[in-house]
Design a protein around this motif. Structure first.
Motif, PDB file in Angstrom:
ATOM      1  N   PHE A   3     -40.697 -17.025  62.053  1.00  0.00           N
ATOM      2  CA  PHE A   3     -40.622 -16.349  60.748  1.00  0.00           C
ATOM      3  C   PHE A   3     -40.950 -14.864  60.825  1.00  0.00           C
ATOM      4  CE2 PHE A   3     -42.837 -14.743  56.986  1.00  0.00           C
ATOM      5  CZ  PHE A   3     -41.809 -14.812  56.068  1.00  0.00           C
ATOM      6  N   ALA A   4     -42.119 -14.535  61.344  1.00  0.00           N
ATOM      7  CA  ALA A   4     -42.606 -13.159  61.249  1.00  0.00           C
ATOM      8  C   ALA A   4     -41.661 -12.160  61.909  1.00  0.00           C
ATOM      9  CB  ALA A   4     -43.995 -13.051  61.856  1.00  0.00           C
ATOM     10  N   SER A   5     -41.061 -12.532  63.012  1.00  0.00           N
ATOM     11  CA  SER A   5     -40.178 -11.615  63.742  1.00  0.00           C
ATOM     12  C   SER A   5     -38.764 -11.587  63.181  1.00  0.00           C
ATOM     13  CB  SER A   5     -40.118 -12.027  65.216  1.00  0.00           C
ATOM     14  OG  SER A   5     -39.488 -13.303  65.358  1.00  0.00           O
ATOM     15  N   GLY A   6     -38.442 -12.522  62.277  1.00  0.00           N
ATOM     16  CA  GLY A   6     -37.068 -12.607  61.787  1.00  0.00           C
ATOM     17  C   GLY A   6     -36.090 -13.046  62.861  1.00  0.00           C
ATOM     18  N   PHE A   7     -36.575 -13.817  63.823  1.00  0.00           N
ATOM     19  CA  PHE A   7     -35.767 -14.171  64.996  1.00  0.00           C
ATOM     20  C   PHE A   7     -34.464 -14.860  64.614  1.00  0.00           C
ATOM     21  CE2 PHE A   7     -34.748 -16.881  68.712  1.00  0.00           C
ATOM     22  CZ  PHE A   7     -34.748 -15.921  69.709  1.00  0.00           C
ATOM     23  N   VAL A   8     -34.465 -15.673  63.554  1.00  0.00           N
ATOM     24  CA  VAL A   8     -33.252 -16.407  63.176  1.00  0.00           C
ATOM     25  C   VAL A   8     -32.790 -16.034  61.769  1.00  0.00           C
ATOM     26  CG1 VAL A   8     -33.787 -18.330  64.705  1.00  0.00           C
ATOM     27  CG2 VAL A   8     -34.575 -18.402  62.337  1.00  0.00           C
ATOM     28  N   ASN A   9     -33.232 -14.888  61.274  1.00  0.00           N
ATOM     29  CA  ASN A   9     -32.881 -14.494  59.914  1.00  0.00           C
ATOM     30  C   ASN A   9     -31.367 -14.473  59.709  1.00  0.00           C
ATOM     31  OD1 ASN A   9     -32.582 -11.656  57.952  1.00  0.00           O
ATOM     32  ND2 ASN A   9     -33.733 -13.410  57.233  1.00  0.00           N
ATOM     33  N   ASN A  10     -30.914 -15.248  58.707  1.00  0.00           N
ATOM     34  CA  ASN A  10     -29.497 -15.345  58.337  1.00  0.00           C
ATOM     35  C   ASN A  10     -28.603 -15.852  59.466  1.00  0.00           C
ATOM     36  OD1 ASN A  10     -29.890 -14.517  55.676  1.00  0.00           O
ATOM     37  ND2 ASN A  10     -29.771 -12.363  56.230  1.00  0.00           N
ATOM     38  N   CYS A  11     -29.185 -16.557  60.424  1.00  0.00           N
ATOM     39  CA  CYS A  11     -28.405 -17.217  61.485  1.00  0.00           C
ATOM     40  C   CYS A  11     -28.214 -18.694  61.139  1.00  0.00           C
ATOM     41  CB  CYS A  11     -29.140 -17.123  62.828  1.00  0.00           C
ATOM     42  SG  CYS A  11     -29.470 -15.443  63.395  1.00  0.00           S
ATOM     43  N   VAL A  12     -27.346 -19.356  61.893  1.00  0.00           N
ATOM     44  CA  VAL A  12     -27.218 -20.811  61.829  1.00  0.00           C
ATOM     45  C   VAL A  12     -27.966 -21.399  63.023  1.00  0.00           C
ATOM     46  CG1 VAL A  12     -25.644 -22.777  61.900  1.00  0.00           C
ATOM     47  CG2 VAL A  12     -25.001 -20.703  60.639  1.00  0.00           C
ATOM     48  N   LEU A  13     -28.813 -22.395  62.760  1.00  0.00           N
ATOM     49  CA  LEU A  13     -29.502 -23.093  63.834  1.00  0.00           C
ATOM     50  C   LEU A  13     -28.680 -24.312  64.234  1.00  0.00           C
ATOM     51  CD1 LEU A  13     -33.262 -23.030  62.717  1.00  0.00           C
ATOM     52  CD2 LEU A  13     -31.944 -21.334  64.007  1.00  0.00           C
ATOM     53  N   GLU A  14     -28.375 -24.422  65.514  1.00  0.00           N
ATOM     54  CA  GLU A  14     -27.562 -25.530  66.014  1.00  0.00           C
ATOM     55  C   GLU A  14     -28.424 -26.362  66.962  1.00  0.00           C
ATOM     56  OE1 GLU A  14     -23.452 -25.004  66.213  1.00  0.00           O
ATOM     57  OE2 GLU A  14     -23.247 -25.840  68.224  1.00  0.00           O
ATOM     58  N   PHE A  15     -28.772 -27.576  66.530  1.00  0.00           N
ATOM     59  CA  PHE A  15     -29.704 -28.433  67.257  1.00  0.00           C
ATOM     60  C   PHE A  15     -28.940 -29.316  68.244  1.00  0.00           C
ATOM     61  CE2 PHE A  15     -32.123 -27.118  63.634  1.00  0.00           C
ATOM     62  CZ  PHE A  15     -33.457 -27.179  64.010  1.00  0.00           C
ATOM     63  N   CYS A  16     -29.331 -29.202  69.505  1.00  0.00           N
ATOM     64  CA  CYS A  16     -28.703 -29.975  70.574  1.00  0.00           C
ATOM     65  C   CYS A  16     -29.778 -30.412  71.562  1.00  0.00           C
ATOM     66  CB  CYS A  16     -27.665 -29.129  71.310  1.00  0.00           C
ATOM     67  SG  CYS A  16     -26.339 -28.455  70.279  1.00  0.00           S
ATOM     68  N   GLY A  17     -29.370 -31.175  72.546  1.00  0.00           N
ATOM     69  CA  GLY A  17     -30.282 -31.525  73.623  1.00  0.00           C
ATOM     70  C   GLY A  17     -30.695 -32.986  73.625  1.00  0.00           C
ATOM     71  N   PRO A  18     -31.211 -33.461  74.764  1.00  0.00           N
ATOM     72  CA  PRO A  18     -31.544 -34.877  74.914  1.00  0.00           C
ATOM     73  C   PRO A  18     -32.695 -35.338  74.032  1.00  0.00           C
ATOM     74  CG  PRO A  18     -32.324 -33.595  76.805  1.00  0.00           C
ATOM     75  CD  PRO A  18     -31.462 -32.684  75.997  1.00  0.00           C
ATOM     76  N   GLY A  19     -33.521 -34.414  73.543  1.00  0.00           N
ATOM     77  CA  GLY A  19     -34.643 -34.812  72.703  1.00  0.00           C
ATOM     78  C   GLY A  19     -34.226 -35.387  71.367  1.00  0.00           C
ATOM     79  N   ILE A  20     -33.044 -35.017  70.895  1.00  0.00           N
ATOM     80  CA  ILE A  20     -32.590 -35.511  69.592  1.00  0.00           C
ATOM     81  C   ILE A  20     -32.535 -37.037  69.575  1.00  0.00           C
ATOM     82  CG2 ILE A  20     -30.603 -35.608  68.024  1.00  0.00           C
ATOM     83  CD1 ILE A  20     -30.055 -32.701  68.655  1.00  0.00           C
ATOM     84  N   ALA A  21     -32.099 -37.626  70.661  1.00  0.00           N
ATOM     85  CA  ALA A  21     -31.959 -39.084  70.724  1.00  0.00           C
ATOM     86  C   ALA A  21     -33.291 -39.801  70.533  1.00  0.00           C
ATOM     87  CB  ALA A  21     -31.333 -39.492  72.054  1.00  0.00           C
TER      88      ALA A  21
END
Length: 747
Positions: free
Chosen positions: A207-225
């Motif tokens: 949040f504080a850095s605005g790292f993903v401000n107005n971006c789309v987050l795309e969740f992938c990877g083996p942890g999702i399962a």
């Protein structure tokens, strides 16, 4: 645990790599976000998107205003499925009949225009959308900032009401193609760690850095399962607090199971990035390293592992006290008195809403409390299942009985604890909540009147562990319990018996039922040749939330009445703002009548011939804030400023796209100044923007202005309006979105 990677990255055959065999511009098209956005883009330009959504959702503090705007602009029926839920003003306990009047209006509108009406306490907005509207590959627009269904394969966006009105009028949501950030998940959560722990950790890091401000987050990877669907939904809904634009997750057999359980197997589809996909940035989450977390006031990002908080509680709570004293000088804040008897003690626990009230959260909370007790002291535990089908399933599997036996109170589906309309703690109370936000006043206190209460965000599991210890804050990983996951059985009979399904059945003969609090919008005027604004509020906080711009809680009852609601604007942050703005608006009213008030004459004289300028220069109020608009999508954060005669905001940057869009749609000029430019001007100073109408018409992004200080001195100030679309320029020129549509209907 969570790491941010600033450099771009490829996902090749499901693994992050620095290189790929295809060019970056081709690999960019392999993300799920690109594919879904382009499938809904009507512009023909892949970089300048004009999106039409598949469905929309609103609740009962937004849908009245949205329908009123669309109706005034010529709407005849809802062109897409539009669900009107009643989960915010469902108490019907504040302001006489007005809350239920809104509900009656909503049902009449659903019948007249062909909508879906979800009666009070049947479901919170996002639960209903997950259960009935989400579909893999679809897009949903909601008038609530937590409109997020990415874990179900649906890209969803929360915006202010005018953007929904545009869709009702068959217009588009316009945005540049956003950056896409890969969120790569590995491992599996430990027992006692829940979705809020992962979500709060993610918000803390981004949040504080605005790292993903107005971006789309795309969740992938083996942890999702390794995550059940409720766990995924619980993380996903909190991505709003990172200030990202939207989210999307890979789908799998667990996702398929959700749709089959809800009787909609046809709405499932496999979603994965292409074999070689390119991302602007990456976040890695090692789920096995996530700890139980606590977010201290006054933001979900002010977060610590619970063990770290307990080890440093005195120091950390003193910081909260100091922050609260600065914000609320009338309140006498004392949280360090929660330290006693070898622990830190809370007064209340709440598990509720679109993030907390999920079936798995409540089932595991019941497992933790099985055979235990919340005690007979100050601590209380209140649980709000997110929908009637969830409540019914919890009743049938015995979780409700376990919680009631332990001393918890089970309440109906309601969003109130999330925005200050339910379970308001006592003065100086400390409430632990598995809800979405802990902004100032979100718990319902009135610090301007000397009241203060604090909310810390925690996962339902650790709240239950705390309850089992009588209110002593305890991470769930410290508890010895057996989690017994229960299969969820969705019984749609309760919806069939109560919900009005009217999409495609518009009946123009139905009359809208208008209670006395439901009023039309006041007249708004086109932008004039020049603009003069007086600063009615100057706020130098790092971030100004929409809750500060227009408070939540009891004000929600008045959101169908623009003039009455406007009386609350900035009331908990700059109480003198409303009176100041009204004085400015009164002078503008005189100017429109051909009179020239002495104050206005004096200010105009500082920059030219006052008599000549008076006929071509609007006079209104303006707000300066460093970074306004974090939080809720509520359009009223902007519309109330406009109703009071506001014509401009000035800031270094806008916290969210949705707040900036709200300003534009209400004809408020969204000025920015360069980072680092000193802004030492004060309430009462004025800003004159000559030739502003032509500047907007010609898409000039740099606009010279003059600041006239109260002592009469004049200084130069460079303002910017960057990135306006042609439609946005025309909306500002016409004075607001409703004027924009009305002009085109007249043509």
């Amino acid at each position: 645990m969570i790491q941010l990677h600033e450099n771009s990255i490829y996902l090749v055959d499901g693994r992050p790599e620095e290189k790929a065999s295809i060019p970056q511009n081709e690999a960019r098209k392999q993300t799920m976000a690109w594919q879904i956005l382009q499938a809904h883009n009507t512009s023909g330009d892949p970089e300048r998107l004009k999106i039409r959504f598949d469905a929309m959702v609103s609740h009962d503090i937004t849908y009245v205003g949205i329908i009123q705007q669309a109706r005034a602009s010529g709407m005849k029926e809802f062109p897409i499925p539009y669900a009107l839920t009643n989960c915010h003003n469902s108490l019907c306990a504040v302001g006489g009949t007005i809350n239920e009047d809104d509900h009656v209006f909503g049902l009449s509108a659903a019948k007249k225009y062909g909508g879906i009406y979800v009666p009070a306490n049947q479901s919170v907005i996002h639960s209903y959308a997950r259960e009935e509207l989400a579909r893999c590959g679809a897009m949903i627009l909601g008038s609530d900032s937590h409109t997020r269904y990415g874990a179900l394969g649906t890209m969803a966006v929360g915006e202010g009401g005018p953007e929904l009105a545009k869709q009702l009028l068959k217009n588009t949501w316009d945005v540049n193609m956003p950056k896409v950030v890969l969120v790569y998940m590995t491992g599996a959560p430990r027992r006692g760690v829940g979705p809020h722990d992962v979500a709060i950790s993610l918000v803390k890091e981004t949040f504080a850095s605005g790292f993903v401000n107005n971006c789309v987050l795309e969740f992938c990877g083996p942890g999702i399962a390794n995550l059940p669907i409720d766990f995924r939904n619980g993380i996903d809904v909190m991505t709003t607090e990172t200030t990202c634009l939207s989210s999307i997750w890979e789908t799998d057999e667990i996702t398929r199971g959700f749709f089959e359980t809800h009787g909609r197997p046809q709405d499932y589809a496999e979603l994965h990035p292409g074999r070689e996909a390119w991302y602007d940035k990456m976040i890695t989450i090692e789920l096995d390293k996530v700890e139980p977390m606590i977010a201290l006031p006054f933001h979900p990002s002010n977060a610590y592992p619970i063990r770290e908080f307990l080890a440093n509680a005195k120091e950390l709570l003193e910081k909260v006290e100091q922050d609260a004293a600065r914000r609320f000088p009338k309140a006498h804040v004392k949280l360090t008195d929660k330290l006693h008897d070898g622990g830190v003690w809370a007064d209340q626990g709440v598990i509720a809403g679109c993030s907390g009230g999920l079936f798995d959260n409540i089932t595991e909370a019941a497992d933790i409390l099985r055979g235990g007790s919340t005690g007979n002291g100050e601590f209380s535990l209140n649980v709000y299942p997110t929908s009637v089908p969830v409540s019914l399933a919890l009743t049938r599997n015995g979780a409700t009985a376990q919680l009631l036996e332990a001393g918890a109170v089970i309440k109906p589906s309601f969003c109130g604890p999330c925005f200050g309309a339910g379970d308001v703690p006592a003065n100086n109370g400390l409430s632990l909540r598995h809800t979405t936000r802990n902004f100032p006043n979100r718990e319902g206190s009135k610090p301007g009147e000397g009241q203060f209460a604090a909310v810390c965000l925690m996962d339902a599991r650790s709240i239950a562990a705390t309850a089992a210890n009588g209110g002593r804050i305890t991470p769930a990983t410290d508890m010895d319990y057996v989690a017994e996951p229960q299969p969820y059985h969705f019984d749609r009979a309760v919806y069939d018996n109560r919900i009005y399904y009217g999409f495609g059945k518009a009946d123009p003969s139905v009359e809208l039922v208008m209670g006395p609090n439901i009023t039309d919008w006041p007249k708004m005027y086109p932008l004039t040749e020049n603009l003069l604004v007086e600063l009615a509020a100057v706020i130098h906080d790092p971030v100004t939330t929409t809750d500060e711009l227009i408070p939540s809680g009891e004000t929600s009852s008045y959101r169908s009445n623009p003039l009455r609601l406007a009386e609350f604007t900035l009331s908990r942050r700059v109480p003198e703002y409303v009176g100041h703005a009204k004085d400015i608006a009164a002078q503008e009213a005189e100017r429109r009548e051909g009179k020239l008030p002495e104050h206005l004459k004096a200010v105009l004289s500082a920059v030219g011939d006052a008599a000549a300028l008076a006929g071509t220069t609007q006079f209104g109020s303006a707000v300066f804030a460093n970074k306004p608009g974090d939080g809720s999508a509520r359009e009223q954060a902007a519309s109330c400023q406009k109703v009071l005669g506001g014509f401009a905001n000035i800031c270094y940057s806008y916290a969210t796209k949705r707040y900036r869009s709200n300003c534009i749609n209400w004809g408020i000029l969204p000025f920015t100044i360069d980072e680092g430019t000193p802004f030492d001007y004060a309430d009462g100073d004025c800003v004159f923007v000559p030739d502003v109408r032509r500047a907007v018409e010609e898409a000039r992004e740099d606009i010279p202005a003059k600041v006239i200080r109260k002592d009469g001195s004049v200084e130069d100030l460079m303002l910017h309006i960057r990135g306006l679309t042609q439609d946005e320029r025309e909306i500002i020129l016409d004075g607001c979105l409703m004027n924009y549509y009305a002009a085109r209907i007249a043509d």
